[in-house]
Design a protein around this motif. Sequence first.
Motif, PDB file in Angstrom:
ATOM      1  N   ALA A 421     -29.133  37.495 117.684  1.00  0.00           N
ATOM      2  CA  ALA A 421     -29.421  36.050 117.939  1.00  0.00           C
ATOM      3  C   ALA A 421     -30.027  35.217 118.827  1.00  0.00           C
ATOM      4  N   ASP A 422     -29.939  35.881 120.352  1.00  0.00           N
ATOM      5  CA  ASP A 422     -30.864  35.593 121.576  1.00  0.00           C
ATOM      6  C   ASP A 422     -31.998  35.617 121.243  1.00  0.00           C
ATOM      7  N   ARG A 423     -32.594  33.853 120.684  1.00  0.00           N
ATOM      8  CA  ARG A 423     -34.586  34.104 120.476  1.00  0.00           C
ATOM      9  C   ARG A 423     -34.927  34.125 121.565  1.00  0.00           C
ATOM     10  N   SER A 505     -22.802  35.975 115.395  1.00  0.00           N
ATOM     11  CA  SER A 505     -23.917  35.960 116.112  1.00  0.00           C
ATOM     12  C   SER A 505     -23.588  35.776 117.634  1.00  0.00           C
ATOM     13  N   LYS A 507     -25.189  34.636 121.163  1.00  0.00           N
ATOM     14  CA  LYS A 507     -26.045  33.991 121.698  1.00  0.00           C
ATOM     15  C   LYS A 507     -25.474  33.714 122.689  1.00  0.00           C
ATOM     16  N   ALA A 511     -27.302  27.947 124.091  1.00  0.00           N
ATOM     17  CA  ALA A 511     -27.800  28.317 121.860  1.00  0.00           C
ATOM     18  C   ALA A 511     -26.404  27.594 121.123  1.00  0.00           C
TER      19      ALA A 511
END
Length: 535
Positions: A421-423, A505, A507, A511
């Motif tokens: 989930a590292d956007r 998740s 991240k 975040a």
Amino acid sequence: MLGSMALRGLAAGATLLAAVVAAPTPAQAAGGSTLVRTDAGRIQGEVTSEGRQFLGVPYAQPPVGDLRWKAPRPVRPWQGVRQATEFPNRCVQTSSWDPGYEQPSYTEDCLYLNAYVPEGSAAVPDGTAQRPVMVWLHGGGLTAGAGEDVVPDTFARQTGAVVVTVNYRLGAMGFLATDDLDREARDGVSGNYGMLDQQAALRWVRANIGRFGGDPARVTIAGESAGGRSVCTQMASPTARGLYRAGIVQSGAYGDCAARTQRDADTSGAAFARQLGCSDVACLRGKPAQEILQAQGRYDWGPVVGGDFLPLQPFEAFRKGAAARVPVLNGANKDEGTMFAFGQFDANGTPLTAEQYPGVLTSVFGPEQGERALRRYPLSGHPSPTLAYGTAFGDFLMACPALRLGEELKGRGPVYSYEFADRTSPPFASLRNLDTDFPFGATHVNEVQYLFKHFGLRTPLNAEQKVLARRMVQYWGSFIRGGAPRADGQPPMPDQRTQDGLVLSLKTASAGGNTLSGTVHREHRCDLWDSAPTE
């Protein structure tokens, strides 16, 4: 995931004279020799800054001539010492936007693997005499890619594992099924040549990996995208039993891992043959690889259900207890669909418009499901129509099937779930090469560069992302060594048997760091997609 750039190692450490005098024992090979005797002959690898690597090692005979569309045959022994210092031929495939894949490959002599052995002795962190092994199956939609797409030498050193990457037949060369080929097949079902190649590579690992310091009893099969789908399929294959002890499925549950029916595969194969002007397999075997490749684009290629290799569809096998009961690490990425949406629209200079958006949804998902998706993914909730479509498509194609796979597997053994989930992650190498500022986020394939050199390149990660990458390697490494996925000071990856519905998740610290989430199913609107058709 598609192809890769070639990587050259440093100078080899052993001489040909040493090969002639004496072949090394497994312990000597594990201790640092670049000369190893396999069951078919001696190979000479090379030393790198990370350990040793052996590139282009044959695991089956070249599937050419009469062996085209035949199950892989054991490699023929050779005399002398075979150099294993360059990547092998890629299997037949088209060109792509990936680095190093600017030209198509027409080479059928491609059944080779690459082995990466960490620096130092055979001793590993858990104190055993031999190292765990990971066999990586590349992605590329079963029509593209090669073992060299990832260079896992640093991963091997960091995890203490021997890592093997594999080429296997692709597209029509790997998955053509026809009535003629059915009659040639021992079980009456053709079309699984690429999957059988993978099993041949696993048998090579079982027979030979001890000579590289690896433990043949501790093999994990792993892959991303089509490689993950391959792992999902191999877990349901009775003929793969005993070749591995665990599986890693990264973004590989799309379509619920479903295979083609024999009827559909044979019908497609007949149309393919007609397109090439052939009425039998002898004619097809006489066609140049270039003609085969040019004709394959309009067809779907993948495994076929119904024979000895795959008696049942994978999810059905999981439900009925007819699949391997091995630990599984399984997950997907938060923004899987943005890459696909970009490729369909913005990459062609035709961004999706608000006016086109409803029609695209109904075209892709069908009238009824498309109308529901239009309500659940309103344009007002997304920065652009392309990103709205990408969100819906990614949830449908990858995110929700990954969660369904976890549900199917939890009754037969440990299954650990994650979401990358590292956007803020940099686009992987192929997308960076396109010189675009499209907001891909945590899109399809993006997690691979946190584990390995993707296309042989180091990813431009910032300080926080490098920390996340180290922790991801720890999670994957602890699983490969035989334990639950853990990282120093981080929450363990949840086991769906005891933490049903929770997902780790992944991240960066800014975040929120790595956290357990119980909302992933809702965030991806899986109540909608779990009722949607999967093929």
